[in-house]
Design an enzyme around this catalytic site. Structure first.
Site, PDB file in Angstrom:
ATOM      1  N   HIS A 129      17.850  -1.297  27.181  1.00 58.73           N
ATOM      2  CA  HIS A 129      18.976  -2.392  26.555  1.00 58.73           C
ATOM      3  C   HIS A 129      19.523  -2.618  25.936  1.00 58.73           C
ATOM      4  O   HIS A 129      19.813  -3.687  25.207  1.00 58.73           O
ATOM      5  CB  HIS A 129      19.771  -3.094  28.714  1.00 58.73           C
ATOM      6  CG  HIS A 129      20.243  -2.317  29.497  1.00 58.73           C
ATOM      7  ND1 HIS A 129      21.987  -1.149  29.033  1.00 58.73           N
ATOM      8  CD2 HIS A 129      20.018  -0.735  29.967  1.00 58.73           C
ATOM      9  CE1 HIS A 129      22.065  -0.612  29.740  1.00 58.73           C
ATOM     10  NE2 HIS A 129      21.158   0.184  30.978  1.00 58.73           N
ATOM     11  N   ASN A 152      52.249  -2.280  16.586  1.00 64.32           N
ATOM     12  CA  ASN A 152      52.247  -3.703  16.774  1.00 64.32           C
ATOM     13  C   ASN A 152      52.449  -3.773  14.851  1.00 64.32           C
ATOM     14  O   ASN A 152      52.764  -5.453  14.313  1.00 64.32           O
ATOM     15  CB  ASN A 152      51.362  -4.736  17.371  1.00 64.32           C
ATOM     16  CG  ASN A 152      50.505  -4.628  17.342  1.00 64.32           C
ATOM     17  OD1 ASN A 152      50.221  -4.072  15.897  1.00 64.32           O
ATOM     18  ND2 ASN A 152      49.739  -5.502  17.173  1.00 64.32           N
ATOM     19  N   ASP A 186      34.425   0.959  14.971  1.00 68.58           N
ATOM     20  CA  ASP A 186      34.511  -1.275  14.626  1.00 68.58           C
ATOM     21  C   ASP A 186      32.949  -1.428  13.972  1.00 68.58           C
ATOM     22  O   ASP A 186      33.084  -2.317  14.461  1.00 68.58           O
ATOM     23  CB  ASP A 186      35.058  -1.083  15.632  1.00 68.58           C
ATOM     24  CG  ASP A 186      35.412  -2.852  15.393  1.00 68.58           C
ATOM     25  OD1 ASP A 186      35.446  -3.477  14.474  1.00 68.58           O
ATOM     26  OD2 ASP A 186      35.408  -4.220  16.390  1.00 68.58           O
ATOM     27  N   HIS A 243      13.539  -1.383  35.594  1.00 74.01           N
ATOM     28  CA  HIS A 243      14.450  -0.461  35.078  1.00 74.01           C
ATOM     29  C   HIS A 243      15.272   0.491  36.518  1.00 74.01           C
ATOM     30  O   HIS A 243      15.812   0.764  35.971  1.00 74.01           O
ATOM     31  CB  HIS A 243      13.446   1.086  34.083  1.00 74.01           C
ATOM     32  CG  HIS A 243      13.811   1.861  33.794  1.00 74.01           C
ATOM     33  ND1 HIS A 243      15.433   1.443  32.451  1.00 74.01           N
ATOM     34  CD2 HIS A 243      13.931   3.272  34.108  1.00 74.01           C
ATOM     35  CE1 HIS A 243      15.357   3.258  32.926  1.00 74.01           C
ATOM     36  NE2 HIS A 243      14.548   3.705  32.963  1.00 74.01           N
ATOM     37  N   ASP A 263      15.324  -5.369  29.968  1.00 68.12           N
ATOM     38  CA  ASP A 263      16.978  -5.494  30.125  1.00 68.12           C
ATOM     39  C   ASP A 263      17.091  -7.031  30.816  1.00 68.12           C
ATOM     40  O   ASP A 263      18.417  -7.254  31.480  1.00 68.12           O
ATOM     41  CB  ASP A 263      16.816  -4.764  31.583  1.00 68.12           C
ATOM     42  CG  ASP A 263      16.987  -3.422  31.265  1.00 68.12           C
ATOM     43  OD1 ASP A 263      16.472  -2.657  29.830  1.00 68.12           O
ATOM     44  OD2 ASP A 263      17.283  -2.439  32.113  1.00 68.12           O
ATOM     45  N   SER A 311      34.893  -6.012  14.178  1.00 66.21           N
ATOM     46  CA  SER A 311      35.185  -7.290  13.988  1.00 66.21           C
ATOM     47  C   SER A 311      36.630  -7.260  15.745  1.00 66.21           C
ATOM     48  O   SER A 311      37.842  -7.512  15.584  1.00 66.21           O
ATOM     49  CB  SER A 311      36.221  -6.371  13.124  1.00 66.21           C
ATOM     50  OG  SER A 311      37.397  -5.451  13.466  1.00 66.21           O
ATOM     51  N   HIS A 316      19.838  -8.317  33.617  1.00 71.40           N
ATOM     52  CA  HIS A 316      21.385  -7.525  32.872  1.00 71.40           C
ATOM     53  C   HIS A 316      22.733  -8.404  33.100  1.00 71.40           C
ATOM     54  O   HIS A 316      22.983  -8.486  34.142  1.00 71.40           O
ATOM     55  CB  HIS A 316      22.045  -6.681  33.947  1.00 71.40           C
ATOM     56  CG  HIS A 316      20.782  -5.269  33.925  1.00 71.40           C
ATOM     57  ND1 HIS A 316      20.974  -4.232  32.963  1.00 71.40           N
ATOM     58  CD2 HIS A 316      20.079  -3.926  34.490  1.00 71.40           C
ATOM     59  CE1 HIS A 316      20.464  -3.909  32.943  1.00 71.40           C
ATOM     60  NE2 HIS A 316      20.319  -3.490  33.725  1.00 71.40           N
TER      61      HIS A 316
END
Length: 752
Positions: free
Chosen positions: A241, A707, A665, A488, A208, A669, A181
């Site tokens: 994962h 902004n 997204d 796991h 993982d 980006s 991890h």
């Protein structure tokens, strides 16, 4: 003389008796002291694990919500279709023959000022060792070398079988490591303590590798480098994962984009394809099966060894062949009846909100789904059948040629026999797994063992199953195996035997929740296949603390997280407390407090045991619940002057909002563009039956872009949600959802 000797013996006997009694008292006290510490340690572990599993359930629910929107939305343009494809499944990379000529990294220049590690291929042992040392010194590998290494890794992984065969005849021993991890310190410590990979020292890393930790990409680079250097001695299994959908929530996607702002999107795209090609399991001497999660009563190693593993892009959602057929039928109907707006082949259709593919229902429903047969397709016409058979045979021959080392032959262009929509459907058909194949992979990646007999849905995680000792024994007998090694699951000591020592769980990420929370471990297997466990603590700070100090530190961290969870559900808790306060006295019994908290949070924690740490003041076993909720709010309030109800909403939805932001997204980006915002809003408006023009959507996006830089970043996204919740709380609750279109859109995630 004799009398004096007798007196001395008497006093000596009395002193010895007192000493024995004192020793017994000290021993009894020490045992009670250690038992209390152990009880606190296990209770702390339960808190962390319950919160972690609740987050996994939230991930599944959020994914299902967006899947539902996609299933009921028909794109009207190529841009919308492309956006939906990128939202949950990145565009697949070119096929092997095209990948050979797709060397994008050659165009990336490495500046002379770059002082990090440099790679050249084929890799040598010194290259992998230097890479590990560079990462230990916090150096960063240039994007060119990252992409080059990933390209070489993919070429190698494509040649591997689904289940690797490893023998102890060629190595002194085989070391099996569990979840890392993103904790590079643990990997470095394992290599320091056990030795670097070599022909005499083989390794199996059991999935993982990424998420949660801050050095996930560095771990991948080191593992991939050693795998290329020692292909016969270094093996990797896929974990749950190694999935781009899971990475959106648990940090790996964010890590890559933060470290490689220019080339991060390309790296993530290649990584997704690499993850799909990771082997699913490893078999040692045909006797020890190593896989990430576990097994089920339907696990079929023969099917797992034959399926095309790269079809399983994500275990979070299965797109089956049966769904493709339904989609094709609906597409034909739309072509004739909806004025040129065919439903795309890659969107599955349903008529109701789908249940999670990972969150199975009751035990009966789970067993029913497991016994269902593989869906059969309607017989195609002779031309289509001929084309499909020819295409399947060509693909199989091409794969065999590659594994045998023959050069790749470019495909000859065939004359199109189908219309374009049918050709797309056929391509989708070839790329999709069957329901049974998908279920087999989900089970071995997500399942956990249990003490009870049988096999039932893993409703705590939301995916896979719980398998009992009888399921383990059946699998071992069927395939003539000795025992299973899995990972796991977090383990306090880094490992755990169960099912009469036939299942061994190995967890290699020490200090996983907090410094001092757990040990890491790995297991060594020699020719006798007798497991030898090695435990460790990679963080030096833990050795400076006493056991009591470590437990107190971890306990406080767990209680802090739990108070945050309680605060996030303050409104629900207040409503539940009022149900127990029938006389409206403002007081409830502490036993009712424990029942109410569990009914709201569903964490399965020992609330009566935790009550002294969570409830500071009570009189006559009664709790003034409003004051208790106010105290929770005071602990969580930030430096900003945000009212408690708004902060509660943000606490509850922060992880979901960040995941939603990364889903919208779609190009990773770090910003939501106007086009991404427009396409997502069309999904929401279609679901909520809201008519809104493109101009209104643009105006809404500009109002969120505080902004005025033309993009929406994560802070602006969260702030917009907070402002909408504030306006809702100040207005009439019943009228709030209809106040503005913006309010409807941004208050929606709270329900999921």
């Amino acid at each position: 003389m004799g009398s004096g000797t007798s007196t001395q013996h008497h006093f000596a006997f009395q002193n010895a008796e007192k000493a024995f009694k004192a020793a017994a008292l000290i021993q009894r006290w020490y045992r009670r002291y250690m038992a209390r510490l152990e009880m606190r340690r296990r209770c702390t572990w339960s808190i962390f694990q319950s919160i972690e599993y609740a987050g996994q359930q939230d991930q599944v629910k959020l994914h299902d919500f967006f899947s539902y929107l996609m299933d009921h939305f028909t794109p009207s343009s190529h841009n919308e279709r492309d956006f939906l494809r990128r939202m949950f499944t990145e565009e697949r990379l070119p096929q092997d023959s095209e990948m050979e000529g797709c060397r994008d990294y050659d165009c990336i220049e490495v500046p002379d000022s770059y002082t990090g590690p440099r790679l050249s291929f084929p890799l040598l042992p010194d290259h992998a060792t230097a890479l590990l040392e560079a990462f230990r010194l916090k150096q960063q590998l240039h994007a060119r070398y990252v992409l080059n290494l990933l390209h070489e890794t993919r070429k190698y992984l494509v040649q591997l079988p689904n289940i690797n065969r490893v023998s102890t005849c060629y190595s002194e021993e085989i070391t099996v490591c569990g979840d890392l991890h993103g904790q590079l310190d643990d990997l470095i410590f394992i290599f320091y303590k056990n030795g670097l990979p070599s022909p005499e020292r083989a390794y199996v890393f059991n999935g993982d590798f990424v998420d949660r930790g801050k050095d996930s990409l560095e771990i991948l680079m080191v593992l991939f480098a050693f795998m290329l250097v020692y292909p016969k001695e270094f093996h990797l299994n896929r974990g749950n994962h190694e999935d781009h959908m899971v990475n959106l929530r648990y940090g790996f996607t964010k890590e890559v984009m933060h470290k490689y702002k220019t080339h991060g999107k390309k790296i993530l795209k290649v990584l997704q394809d690499v993850f799909c090609w990771l082997p699913l399991a490893t078999l040692v001497d045909e006797k020890v099966l190593i896989l990430h999660g576990g097994v089920s009563d339907k696990t079929d190693l023969e099917l797992l060894s034959k399926l095309d593993r790269h079809k399983i892009v994500s275990a979070m959602r299965c797109k089956t062949r049966k769904e493709n057929e339904k989609q094709a039928e609906k597409g034909k109907a739309n072509q004739t009846g909806s004025a040129g707006r065919p439903s795309p082949w890659f969107l599955p259709q349903s008529h109701s909100l789908p249940s999670s593919p990972l969150h199975l229902g009751s035990h009966k429903a789970h067993k029913d789904s497991r016994s269902s047969s593989v869906p059969c397709s309607i017989p195609p016409n002779p031309q289509e059948l001929s084309r499909q058979v020819r295409r399947s045979v060509d693909l199989e021959l091409e794969r065999c040629r590659q594994q045998a080392g023959f050069p790749v032959i470019k495909e000859k262009k065939e004359e199109p026999l189908l219309f374009s929509s049918e050709a797309d459907s056929e391509a989708g058909e070839l790329l999709q797994p069957t329901q049974e194949e998908w279920r087999q992979v989900v089970d071995i990646l997500w399942s956990d063992p249990m003490a009870q007999e049988g096999c039932k849905a893993n409703t705590v995680r939301g995916g896979g199953c719980y398998f009992g000792p009888n399921v383990t024994e059946q699998l071992l007998q069927k395939y003539n195996l000795q025992f299973l090694i899995r990972s796991h699951e977090f383990k306090l000591e880094g490992y755990e035997f169960c099912h009469s020592r036939k299942v061994l769980t190995i967890f290699s990420a020490s200090n996983y929740y907090e410094v001092g929370s757990n040990r890491g471990a790995y297991v060594k297997l020699g020719p006798a296949l007798t497991p030898h466990i090695v435990q460790y603590q990679a963080n030096k700070a833990t050795h400076m603390l006493t056991m009591r100090q470590r437990i107190s530190r971890v306990e406080e961290s767990a209680l802090r997280a739990l108070r945050g969870k309680l605060f996030a559900h303050s409104s629900d808790l207040l409503g539940e407390f009022k149900k127990h306060d029938k006389d409206k006295t403002g007081l409830i019994a502490l036993s009712d407090w424990a029942a109410a908290v569990e009914s709201v949070l569903h964490l399965g924690l020992p609330w009566r045991m935790l009550r002294p740490q969570l409830v500071n003041s009570s009189t006559d076993n009664m709790l003034e619940y409003k004051s208790w909720l106010e105290d929770l709010a005071k602990e969580q309030l930030s430096h900003e002057n945000i009212q408690s109800s708004l902060l509660e909403t943000l606490y509850r939805n922060r992880s979901n909002l960040e995941t939603i932001f990364r889903i919208i997204d779609s190009d990773h980006s770090g910003f939501i563009s106007l086009d991404e915002f427009r396409q997502t809003w069309k999904l929401f408006s279609s679901h909520m039956k809201i008519d809104i023009t493109d101009d209104c959507i643009c105006d809404l996006a500009r109002s969120i872009d505080f902004n005025k830089d033309g993009h929406i970043d994560i802070n602006e996204f969260l702030e917009a949600f907070r402002l909408v919740e504030q306006s809702c709380s100040e207005g009439n609750a019943s009228e709030c959802p209809q106040a503005t279109n913006a309010n409807s859109g941004y208050s929606r995630p709270e329900a999921h």
